[in-house]
Design a protein around this motif. Structure first.
Motif, PDB file in Angstrom:
ATOM      1  N   TYR A   1      -7.834   1.322   5.423  1.00 18.11           N
ATOM      2  CA  TYR A   1      -8.350   0.021   4.582  1.00 18.11           C
ATOM      3  C   TYR A   1      -7.801   0.142   3.250  1.00 18.11           C
ATOM      4  CZ  TYR A   1      -8.988  -4.136   2.710  1.00 18.11           C
ATOM      5  OH  TYR A   1      -8.246  -5.849   1.939  1.00 18.11           O
ATOM      6  N   ASN A   2      -9.038   1.211   2.606  1.00 18.15           N
ATOM      7  CA  ASN A   2      -9.368   1.012   1.028  1.00 18.15           C
ATOM      8  C   ASN A   2      -8.124   1.875   0.482  1.00 18.15           C
ATOM      9  OD1 ASN A   2     -11.537   0.398   1.082  1.00 18.15           O
ATOM     10  ND2 ASN A   2     -12.602   2.086   0.952  1.00 18.15           N
ATOM     11  N   ALA A   3      -7.374   3.101   1.540  1.00 20.80           N
ATOM     12  CA  ALA A   3      -6.018   3.903   1.206  1.00 20.80           C
ATOM     13  C   ALA A   3      -5.263   3.269   1.177  1.00 20.80           C
ATOM     14  CB  ALA A   3      -6.257   5.747   2.041  1.00 20.80           C
ATOM     15  N   GLY A   4      -5.226   2.166   1.998  1.00 15.77           N
ATOM     16  CA  GLY A   4      -4.262   1.153   1.796  1.00 15.77           C
ATOM     17  C   GLY A   4      -3.630   0.684   1.123  1.00 15.77           C
ATOM     18  N   VAL A   5      -5.103  -0.008   1.036  1.00 12.85           N
ATOM     19  CA  VAL A   5      -4.793  -0.966  -0.228  1.00 12.85           C
ATOM     20  C   VAL A   5      -4.741  -0.666  -1.783  1.00 12.85           C
ATOM     21  CG1 VAL A   5      -6.375  -2.598  -1.613  1.00 12.85           C
ATOM     22  CG2 VAL A   5      -6.571  -2.860   1.059  1.00 12.85           C
ATOM     23  N   SER A   6      -5.127   1.268  -1.235  1.00 16.75           N
ATOM     24  CA  SER A   6      -5.162   1.524  -3.197  1.00 16.75           C
ATOM     25  C   SER A   6      -3.249   1.867  -3.190  1.00 16.75           C
ATOM     26  CB  SER A   6      -5.692   2.772  -2.981  1.00 16.75           C
ATOM     27  OG  SER A   6      -6.677   2.727  -3.150  1.00 16.75           O
ATOM     28  N   TYR A   7      -2.835   2.492  -1.732  1.00 21.25           N
ATOM     29  CA  TYR A   7      -1.009   2.448  -2.305  1.00 21.25           C
ATOM     30  C   TYR A   7      -0.688   0.860  -3.197  1.00 21.25           C
ATOM     31  CZ  TYR A   7      -0.793   7.294  -0.786  1.00 21.25           C
ATOM     32  OH  TYR A   7      -0.849   8.292  -0.780  1.00 21.25           O
ATOM     33  N   LEU A   8      -0.742  -0.124  -2.012  1.00 20.41           N
ATOM     34  CA  LEU A   8       0.185  -1.648  -2.467  1.00 20.41           C
ATOM     35  C   LEU A   8      -0.805  -2.182  -3.558  1.00 20.41           C
ATOM     36  CD1 LEU A   8      -1.147  -4.206   0.638  1.00 20.41           C
ATOM     37  CD2 LEU A   8       1.086  -2.902  -0.087  1.00 20.41           C
ATOM     38  N   ASN A   9      -1.943  -2.146  -4.050  1.00 21.44           N
ATOM     39  CA  ASN A   9      -1.960  -1.645  -5.519  1.00 21.44           C
ATOM     40  C   ASN A   9      -1.174  -0.892  -6.652  1.00 21.44           C
ATOM     41  OD1 ASN A   9      -4.098  -3.991  -4.329  1.00 21.44           O
ATOM     42  ND2 ASN A   9      -5.927  -2.693  -5.279  1.00 21.44           N
TER      43      ASN A   9
ATOM     44  N   ASN B   1      -9.660  -9.308  13.884  1.00 17.07           N
ATOM     45  CA  ASN B   1      -9.952  -9.552  11.638  1.00 17.07           C
ATOM     46  C   ASN B   1      -8.695  -9.546  10.974  1.00 17.07           C
ATOM     47  OD1 ASN B   1     -11.805 -10.081   9.498  1.00 17.07           O
ATOM     48  ND2 ASN B   1     -12.367  -7.754   8.975  1.00 17.07           N
ATOM     49  N   PRO B   2      -7.563 -10.348  11.343  1.00 19.21           N
ATOM     50  CA  PRO B   2      -6.779 -10.471  10.320  1.00 19.21           C
ATOM     51  C   PRO B   2      -6.450 -11.208   9.048  1.00 19.21           C
ATOM     52  CG  PRO B   2      -7.134 -12.680  11.933  1.00 19.21           C
ATOM     53  CD  PRO B   2      -8.066 -11.907  12.405  1.00 19.21           C
ATOM     54  N   GLU B   3      -7.860 -11.895   9.327  1.00 22.09           N
ATOM     55  CA  GLU B   3      -7.600 -12.046   7.381  1.00 22.09           C
ATOM     56  C   GLU B   3      -8.017 -10.761   6.512  1.00 22.09           C
ATOM     57  OE1 GLU B   3      -9.763 -12.759   9.912  1.00 22.09           O
ATOM     58  OE2 GLU B   3      -8.614 -15.099  10.050  1.00 22.09           O
ATOM     59  N   LYS B   4      -7.680  -9.711   6.763  1.00 18.76           N
ATOM     60  CA  LYS B   4      -7.775  -8.733   6.342  1.00 18.76           C
ATOM     61  C   LYS B   4      -6.938  -7.562   6.153  1.00 18.76           C
ATOM     62  CE  LYS B   4     -11.219  -6.367   4.683  1.00 18.76           C
ATOM     63  NZ  LYS B   4     -12.766  -5.382   4.398  1.00 18.76           N
ATOM     64  N   TRP B   5      -5.571  -8.222   6.986  1.00 13.00           N
ATOM     65  CA  TRP B   5      -4.775  -7.638   7.030  1.00 13.00           C
ATOM     66  C   TRP B   5      -3.258  -8.626   7.187  1.00 13.00           C
ATOM     67  CZ3 TRP B   5      -2.359  -8.595  11.863  1.00 13.00           C
ATOM     68  CH2 TRP B   5      -3.493  -8.948  12.446  1.00 13.00           C
ATOM     69  N   ALA B   6      -3.112  -8.886   7.961  1.00 16.15           N
ATOM     70  CA  ALA B   6      -1.802 -10.210   7.614  1.00 16.15           C
ATOM     71  C   ALA B   6      -1.526  -9.864   6.498  1.00 16.15           C
ATOM     72  CB  ALA B   6      -2.302 -10.910   7.910  1.00 16.15           C
ATOM     73  N   GLN B   7      -2.070 -10.677   5.330  1.00 13.87           N
ATOM     74  CA  GLN B   7      -0.972 -10.730   3.849  1.00 13.87           C
ATOM     75  C   GLN B   7      -1.230  -9.268   3.887  1.00 13.87           C
ATOM     76  OE1 GLN B   7      -0.408 -13.654   2.789  1.00 13.87           O
ATOM     77  NE2 GLN B   7       1.038 -12.350   2.246  1.00 13.87           N
ATOM     78  N   SER B   8      -1.560  -8.203   3.567  1.00 11.96           N
ATOM     79  CA  SER B   8      -1.132  -7.091   3.403  1.00 11.96           C
ATOM     80  C   SER B   8       0.617  -6.282   4.169  1.00 11.96           C
ATOM     81  CB  SER B   8      -1.997  -6.614   3.426  1.00 11.96           C
ATOM     82  OG  SER B   8      -3.069  -6.324   2.321  1.00 11.96           O
ATOM     83  N   LEU B   9      -0.032  -6.807   5.379  1.00 13.96           N
ATOM     84  CA  LEU B   9       1.421  -6.188   6.450  1.00 13.96           C
ATOM     85  C   LEU B   9       2.349  -6.677   5.779  1.00 13.96           C
ATOM     86  CD1 LEU B   9      -0.962  -4.850   9.243  1.00 13.96           C
ATOM     87  CD2 LEU B   9       0.327  -3.286   7.855  1.00 13.96           C
ATOM     88  N   TYR B  10       1.684  -8.763   5.860  1.00 12.97           N
ATOM     89  CA  TYR B  10       3.346  -9.518   5.265  1.00 12.97           C
ATOM     90  C   TYR B  10       4.547  -8.799   4.052  1.00 12.97           C
ATOM     91  CZ  TYR B  10       5.901 -13.332   3.903  1.00 12.97           C
ATOM     92  OH  TYR B  10       6.693 -14.635   3.714  1.00 12.97           O
ATOM     93  N   ASN B  11       2.992  -8.284   3.331  1.00 12.37           N
ATOM     94  CA  ASN B  11       4.087  -7.728   2.110  1.00 12.37           C
ATOM     95  C   ASN B  11       5.275  -6.193   2.444  1.00 12.37           C
ATOM     96  OD1 ASN B  11       2.747  -9.735   0.881  1.00 12.37           O
ATOM     97  ND2 ASN B  11       0.968  -9.269   0.257  1.00 12.37           N
ATOM     98  N   ILE B  12       4.543  -5.703   3.079  1.00 11.96           N
ATOM     99  CA  ILE B  12       4.932  -4.710   3.414  1.00 11.96           C
ATOM    100  C   ILE B  12       6.073  -4.528   4.120  1.00 11.96           C
ATOM    101  CG2 ILE B  12       4.784  -2.358   4.614  1.00 11.96           C
ATOM    102  CD1 ILE B  12       1.209  -1.985   3.743  1.00 11.96           C
ATOM    103  N   TYR B  13       6.154  -5.703   5.272  1.00 11.91           N
ATOM    104  CA  TYR B  13       7.466  -5.529   6.230  1.00 11.91           C
ATOM    105  C   TYR B  13       8.566  -6.246   5.146  1.00 11.91           C
ATOM    106  CZ  TYR B  13       3.869  -4.311  10.018  1.00 11.91           C
ATOM    107  OH  TYR B  13       2.706  -3.763  10.451  1.00 11.91           O
ATOM    108  N   TYR B  14       7.928  -6.734   4.566  1.00 13.13           N
ATOM    109  CA  TYR B  14       8.795  -7.702   3.525  1.00 13.13           C
ATOM    110  C   TYR B  14       9.413  -6.548   2.812  1.00 13.13           C
ATOM    111  CZ  TYR B  14      11.133 -10.681  -0.225  1.00 13.13           C
ATOM    112  OH  TYR B  14      11.215 -11.512  -0.957  1.00 13.13           O
ATOM    113  N   LYS B  15       8.772  -5.810   1.938  1.00 15.79           N
ATOM    114  CA  LYS B  15       9.610  -5.297   0.786  1.00 15.79           C
ATOM    115  C   LYS B  15      10.302  -4.107   1.798  1.00 15.79           C
ATOM    116  CE  LYS B  15       7.948  -6.231  -2.860  1.00 15.79           C
ATOM    117  NZ  LYS B  15       8.474  -7.063  -3.950  1.00 15.79           N
ATOM    118  N   LEU B  16       9.802  -3.518   2.854  1.00 10.23           N
ATOM    119  CA  LEU B  16      10.654  -2.550   3.610  1.00 10.23           C
ATOM    120  C   LEU B  16      11.511  -3.421   4.753  1.00 10.23           C
ATOM    121  CD1 LEU B  16       7.574  -0.447   4.682  1.00 10.23           C
ATOM    122  CD2 LEU B  16       8.689  -0.403   2.497  1.00 10.23           C
TER     123      LEU B  16
END
Length: 401
Positions: A320-328, A368-383
């Motif tokens: 999670y920390n690595a993934g969110v770091s790349y998102l940020n 625990n979708p509260e932690k990953w759903a929105q982040s993956l939504y943004n990634i899938y949208y951008k890609l």
């Protein structure tokens, strides 16, 4: 008026006679070693009257009754006869308190200001020889989860050191007390009873016992937390972490506090202190990745997370920390004023790099979708990942509903 005075005088005379009768009866019971519990009850009833509370003759007789009761019970223990252990320890404590009261009365100046302490030395020598039974009683009650009785026993045991009755026995302050852990047990029992002030009564003495210091600091931190005394709570945690016997207990609570209060520099100081002792400690390295993420040092967080994932790629929060770091990093680039083409390529690259970490995180904590759903939504949208984007959109819609 004179008539009222005569009635009062007669009543007092009658009471004094009855009192003398009970004292004489108690003394007979002491000699015969019978009916001692009843004598104790009667004498305590007399002393419950405020007029006679300081009657030294009654207190002296009560002390003798208590002493005889104790010796009768002790003999039964020696002869391996049946004895109520709980009652025996409570009796021991009542006897100590009675003798301390007697000593206090003897130390009270008379009408001419004179003080005649007649029995201090004899009583102190007798009681000090059996004082250990107060401590043993405390341990007995701890073992039976009777924390109120245990606290009372240990408190009386420790308080002997401050009683004038034992002033010649314990001439040095805290003498004879740091050699055992009675003070720790008052801290423990006070905590279990949810009585922080009682728990803290002998805290300095408890801390002086080096053999128990880690446990003492654990309960001390818990007590300060009960009192909502944040400064001392953190101080106890820091002392426990520095002590080093069980650092993880103190470390995790320090990280919780510093992260919750956004004191990230303080958190990093503690982390670096831990790493100076054990540079490969996984807990400290993981905590450092968290702090680096929260401080905005994204590349450093990614590098450290990758180091941890080389050891074990199934640690959810490290992914999670690595993934969110790349998102940020992607969000930071999107907000920058770099040329559009170059910016878009760098942003897409960050989203691509974030993807495997956050998909791995989802697979490890699917509930625990509260932690990953929105982040993956943004990634899938951008890609432009249509099928996965539709799936995650439904998950988010269900979460909102």
């Amino acid at each position: 008026m004179r008539f009222i005075f005569i009635i009062v005088f007669i009543c007092m005379s009658c009471f004094s006679f009855a009192q003398k009768k009970e004292i004489d009866k108690a003394k007979d019971n002491i000699k015969s070693r019978t009916n001692l519990e009843q004598s104790e009850k009667t004498l305590r009833s007399i002393l419950s009257d405020s007029i006679h509370r300081g009657d030294i003759k009654v207190v002296q007789t009560l002390a003798e009754v208590m002493k005889t009761q104790y010796e009768v019970a002790n003999e039964k223990f020696y002869l391996k006869e049946k004895v109520d252990t709980s009652s025996f320890f409570h009796l021991t404590r009542r006897m100590f308190l009675c003798y301390e009261n007697l000593d206090s009365l003897e130390a009270t100046p008379d009408a001419k200001g004179r003080i005649k302490i007649k029995s201090r030395k004899k009583n102190a020598n007798y009681l000090s020889a059996i004082r250990r039974n107060l401590y043993n009683g405390g341990l007995f009650f701890v073992g039976h989860a009777d924390y109120l009785s245990a606290y009372s026993m240990m408190d009386t045991y420790l308080d002997c050191n401050y009683q004038p009755l034992f002033s010649d026995i314990f001439k040095t302050e805290n003498a004879d007390l740091s050699s055992d852990n009675a003070a720790f047990w008052t801290l423990f029992c006070g905590f279990m009873l949810n009585r922080p002030d009682s728990a803290l009564k002998y805290k300095d003495l408890a801390l002086a016992d080096k053999s128990q210091q880690s446990k003492t600091l654990r309960y001390l931190s818990e007590v300060y937390q009960l009192k909502k005394d944040t400064a001392n709570y953190v101080s106890a945690l820091l002392a426990g972490f520095d002590e080093g016997s069980e650092p993880d207990y103190f470390f995790t609570r320090l990280m919780d506090y510093y992260n919750d209060t956004n004191k990230l520099d303080s958190a990093m100081m503690v982390i670096n202190k831990g790493l100076s002792r054990d540079k490969e400690n996984g807990l400290y390295l993981f905590a450092k990745s968290n702090v680096l993420l929260n401080q905005g040092y994204y590349q450093e967080c990614i590098d450290l997370s990758n180091k941890l994932l080389e050891r074990n790629d199934s640690i959810a929060d490290v992914n999670y920390n690595a993934g969110v770091s790349y998102l940020n990093m992607a969000l930071s680039l999107e907000a920058s004023s770099k040329p559009q083409k170059k910016q878009d390529a760098a942003v897409i690259d960050c989203y691509k790099k974030a993807l495997p970490y956050l998909e791995k995180y989802r697979s490890l904590v699917p509930n625990n979708p509260e932690k990953w759903a929105q982040s993956l939504y943004n990634i899938y949208y951008k890609l432009n990942m249509g099928r996965k984007f539709e799936e995650i959109s439904k998950i988010l819609m269900n979460m909102r509903n």
